[in-house]
Motif scaffolding. Structure first.
Motif, PDB file in Angstrom:
ATOM      1  N   ILE A   1      46.603  47.847  29.247  1.00 30.28           N
ATOM      2  CA  ILE A   1      46.239  47.120  29.946  1.00 30.28           C
ATOM      3  C   ILE A   1      45.592  45.392  29.808  1.00 30.28           C
ATOM      4  CG2 ILE A   1      44.988  46.921  32.556  1.00 30.28           C
ATOM      5  CD1 ILE A   1      45.179  50.076  32.265  1.00 30.28           C
ATOM      6  N   GLY A   2      46.421  45.113  29.996  1.00 30.42           N
ATOM      7  CA  GLY A   2      45.996  43.802  29.357  1.00 30.42           C
ATOM      8  C   GLY A   2      45.826  42.511  30.316  1.00 30.42           C
ATOM      9  N   PRO A   3      45.047  41.141  30.291  1.00 30.28           N
ATOM     10  CA  PRO A   3      44.136  40.323  31.367  1.00 30.28           C
ATOM     11  C   PRO A   3      45.149  39.949  32.752  1.00 30.28           C
ATOM     12  CG  PRO A   3      44.892  38.933  29.435  1.00 30.28           C
ATOM     13  CD  PRO A   3      44.501  40.497  29.269  1.00 30.28           C
ATOM     14  N   VAL A   4      46.911  39.950  32.358  1.00 25.26           N
ATOM     15  CA  VAL A   4      47.214  39.261  33.794  1.00 25.26           C
ATOM     16  C   VAL A   4      47.451  40.561  34.228  1.00 25.26           C
ATOM     17  CG1 VAL A   4      49.832  39.626  33.900  1.00 25.26           C
ATOM     18  CG2 VAL A   4      48.601  37.916  32.508  1.00 25.26           C
ATOM     19  N   HIS A   5      47.497  41.859  34.282  1.00 23.16           N
ATOM     20  CA  HIS A   5      47.618  43.605  34.785  1.00 23.16           C
ATOM     21  C   HIS A   5      45.960  43.450  35.342  1.00 23.16           C
ATOM     22  CE1 HIS A   5      49.685  44.192  31.194  1.00 23.16           C
ATOM     23  NE2 HIS A   5      50.912  44.452  31.820  1.00 23.16           N
ATOM     24  N   LEU A   6      44.961  42.870  35.112  1.00 25.30           N
ATOM     25  CA  LEU A   6      44.020  43.024  36.116  1.00 25.30           C
ATOM     26  C   LEU A   6      43.992  41.792  37.331  1.00 25.30           C
ATOM     27  CD1 LEU A   6      41.045  43.674  33.463  1.00 25.30           C
ATOM     28  CD2 LEU A   6      42.599  45.262  34.650  1.00 25.30           C
ATOM     29  N   ARG A   7      43.870  40.606  36.557  1.00 18.39           N
ATOM     30  CA  ARG A   7      44.856  39.287  38.022  1.00 18.39           C
ATOM     31  C   ARG A   7      45.360  39.774  39.093  1.00 18.39           C
ATOM     32  NH1 ARG A   7      45.327  32.538  36.401  1.00 18.39           N
ATOM     33  NH2 ARG A   7      43.817  32.445  38.040  1.00 18.39           N
ATOM     34  N   VAL A   8      46.339  39.954  38.522  1.00 19.64           N
ATOM     35  CA  VAL A   8      47.334  40.193  39.361  1.00 19.64           C
ATOM     36  C   VAL A   8      46.545  41.774  40.720  1.00 19.64           C
ATOM     37  CG1 VAL A   8      49.880  41.350  40.802  1.00 19.64           C
ATOM     38  CG2 VAL A   8      49.658  39.769  38.419  1.00 19.64           C
TER      39      VAL A   8
ATOM     40  N   VAL B   1      50.887  34.250  40.749  1.00 24.05           N
ATOM     41  CA  VAL B   1      49.347  34.365  39.888  1.00 24.05           C
ATOM     42  C   VAL B   1      49.646  33.463  38.752  1.00 24.05           C
ATOM     43  CG1 VAL B   1      47.753  35.620  39.166  1.00 24.05           C
ATOM     44  CG2 VAL B   1      49.172  36.149  41.763  1.00 24.05           C
ATOM     45  N   GLY B   2      49.417  32.737  38.377  1.00 21.49           N
ATOM     46  CA  GLY B   2      48.643  32.466  37.010  1.00 21.49           C
ATOM     47  C   GLY B   2      48.523  33.499  36.021  1.00 21.49           C
ATOM     48  N   GLY B   3      49.625  32.872  34.992  1.00 21.93           N
ATOM     49  CA  GLY B   3      49.299  33.941  33.587  1.00 21.93           C
ATOM     50  C   GLY B   3      47.502  33.699  33.561  1.00 21.93           C
ATOM     51  N   VAL B   4      47.293  34.327  31.862  1.00 18.41           N
ATOM     52  CA  VAL B   4      46.073  34.317  31.371  1.00 18.41           C
ATOM     53  C   VAL B   4      46.273  34.833  29.927  1.00 18.41           C
ATOM     54  CG1 VAL B   4      43.645  36.084  31.193  1.00 18.41           C
ATOM     55  CG2 VAL B   4      45.448  35.385  33.748  1.00 18.41           C
ATOM     56  N   GLY B   5      45.860  34.089  29.248  1.00 13.49           N
ATOM     57  CA  GLY B   5      45.348  34.101  27.788  1.00 13.49           C
ATOM     58  C   GLY B   5      43.582  33.792  27.406  1.00 13.49           C
ATOM     59  N   THR B   6      44.179  34.462  26.107  1.00 12.52           N
ATOM     60  CA  THR B   6      42.619  35.229  25.239  1.00 12.52           C
ATOM     61  C   THR B   6      42.795  34.641  23.927  1.00 12.52           C
ATOM     62  OG1 THR B   6      43.450  36.750  24.589  1.00 12.52           O
ATOM     63  CG2 THR B   6      42.319  36.914  25.855  1.00 12.52           C
ATOM     64  N   VAL B   7      41.553  33.670  23.751  1.00 11.28           N
ATOM     65  CA  VAL B   7      41.428  32.868  22.926  1.00 11.28           C
ATOM     66  C   VAL B   7      40.782  33.991  21.441  1.00 11.28           C
ATOM     67  CG1 VAL B   7      40.257  30.593  21.111  1.00 11.28           C
ATOM     68  CG2 VAL B   7      41.206  31.125  23.493  1.00 11.28           C
TER      69      VAL B   7
ATOM     70  N   ASP C   1      46.961  30.102  41.428  1.00 13.21           N
ATOM     71  CA  ASP C   1      48.100  30.126  40.525  1.00 13.21           C
ATOM     72  C   ASP C   1      48.148  29.427  39.441  1.00 13.21           C
ATOM     73  OD1 ASP C   1      47.266  27.625  42.400  1.00 13.21           O
ATOM     74  OD2 ASP C   1      49.788  27.164  43.042  1.00 13.21           O
ATOM     75  N   ALA C   2      46.605  28.958  38.704  1.00 11.44           N
ATOM     76  CA  ALA C   2      46.631  28.633  37.827  1.00 11.44           C
ATOM     77  C   ALA C   2      46.380  29.177  36.740  1.00 11.44           C
ATOM     78  CB  ALA C   2      45.347  27.272  38.156  1.00 11.44           C
ATOM     79  N   PRO C   3      46.748  28.855  35.957  1.00  9.02           N
ATOM     80  CA  PRO C   3      46.486  29.921  34.214  1.00  9.02           C
ATOM     81  C   PRO C   3      44.767  29.817  34.120  1.00  9.02           C
ATOM     82  CG  PRO C   3      47.242  27.771  33.178  1.00  9.02           C
ATOM     83  CD  PRO C   3      47.544  27.900  35.170  1.00  9.02           C
ATOM     84  N   VAL C   4      44.960  31.000  33.182  1.00  8.21           N
ATOM     85  CA  VAL C   4      43.073  31.184  32.684  1.00  8.21           C
ATOM     86  C   VAL C   4      42.669  31.877  31.747  1.00  8.21           C
ATOM     87  CG1 VAL C   4      41.285  32.286  33.179  1.00  8.21           C
ATOM     88  CG2 VAL C   4      42.762  31.701  34.838  1.00  8.21           C
ATOM     89  N   THR C   5      42.560  30.624  30.893  1.00 10.77           N
ATOM     90  CA  THR C   5      41.965  31.560  29.108  1.00 10.77           C
ATOM     91  C   THR C   5      40.348  32.160  28.940  1.00 10.77           C
ATOM     92  OG1 THR C   5      43.115  29.659  28.894  1.00 10.77           O
ATOM     93  CG2 THR C   5      41.925  30.502  26.824  1.00 10.77           C
ATOM     94  N   VAL C   6      40.682  33.597  28.834  1.00  8.72           N
ATOM     95  CA  VAL C   6      39.037  34.513  28.508  1.00  8.72           C
ATOM     96  C   VAL C   6      39.033  33.924  26.720  1.00  8.72           C
ATOM     97  CG1 VAL C   6      38.693  36.440  28.229  1.00  8.72           C
ATOM     98  CG2 VAL C   6      40.237  35.870  30.277  1.00  8.72           C
TER      99      VAL C   6
END
Length: 273
Positions: free
Chosen positions: A37-44, A129-135, A176-181
């Protein structure tokens, strides 16, 4: 009145259509959870949760269902555990089929990750919902992804591992904007939560005062107009530093808006050293 931008038309649409007072919300969990379960699955589902909380603040009744891809029993339990520690109110999990029966009628709004295929869900407003990326962390640095895994710490964990910092981080941008974790962003969110909870606990010791009318109007208008949670967070940051607003009024403002934010801002009340 609660208005959401329909992605398909780009127009703000009132939901539910007046005069009905029941909001039917269908949240679509993104597919491909086989690797976890990744961050996108949580944000929705998080955005679906905030939508329901906002609707209830506006006096609406809400029924929310969660459609999912096929999940193993372990995946279902992991999803339930993650949603619980992030303060997401449990929806009815209905699997991959059409949810009309569980909703009691066609959905008023569909919440899905941007570009997702939601099948034949043509009814209602589409809320993307915007996507979520991780660094990836540098060598030796803490991994920001550890808080986004099924092994999220429980709500009683030390503040250094506060899962609600993830909630705050994911709510800090328009839905609706992307988020970077990143590790730095999570640390900032934890620091903000610590500071706000300490302030709320201090303000709670002062006589209660009503929420200033302009703050109530501004915050409710932001939420009702396309779920402006990020604007509400900015408003709270401003109110926290406004000495002309009585401490009791600041406490009531934070406590009231936390009904939507779900950040447990009053957690430390009565526990000051």
């Amino acid at each position: 009145m609660l208005r959401i931008t329909d992605t398909r038309s780009g127009h703000l649409v009132e939901i539910p259509a007046a005069p009905r007072r029941l909001l039917r919300s269908c949240v679509h969990l993104p597919a491909a959870v086989g690797t976890g379960i990744g961050p996108v699955h949580l944000r929705v589902p998080l955005i679906g949760d905030v939508l329901a909380r906002t609707a209830e603040l506006n006096g609406l009744q809400v029924v929310t269902v969660l459609t999912t891809p096929e999940l193993t029993q372990d995946q279902k339990l992991a999803l339930e555990r993650v949603m619980a520690v992030l303060g997401i109110h449990p929806p009815v999990v209905v699997g991959a089929h059409r949810p009309d029966a569980a909703l009691g009628g066609p959905a008023d709004v569909h919440v899905a990750v941007r570009g997702a295929d939601t099948g034949d869900a043509a009814d209602g407003v589409r809320m993307e919902v915007g996507g979520v990326g991780t660094v990836l962390p540098e060598e030796g640095a803490p991994d920001p992804g550890h808080l986004l895994a099924p092994e999220l710490p429980d709500a009683s964990a030390p503040e250094a591992a506060d899962p609600l910092a993830v909630r705050l981080l994911l709510l800090g941008r328009p839905y609706d904007a992307p988020v970077t974790v990143t590790g730095e962003a999570l640390a900032d969110a934890r620091q903000t939560l610590r500071r706000w909870r300490r302030q709320v606990a201090d303000w709670a010791q002062e006589p209660s005062r009503p929420i200033p009318a302009e703050l109530l109007r501004e915050s409710h208008a932001a939420l009702a107009d396309d779920l402006g949670v990020a604007a509400v967070l900015d408003l709270l940051a401003d109110v926290a530093g406004r000495s002309e607003v009585p401490a009791g009024a600041r406490f009531e403002t934070f406590a009231h808006l936390d009904r939507v934010l779900g950040l447990d801002l009053a957690r430390d009340v009565g526990h000051q050293r």
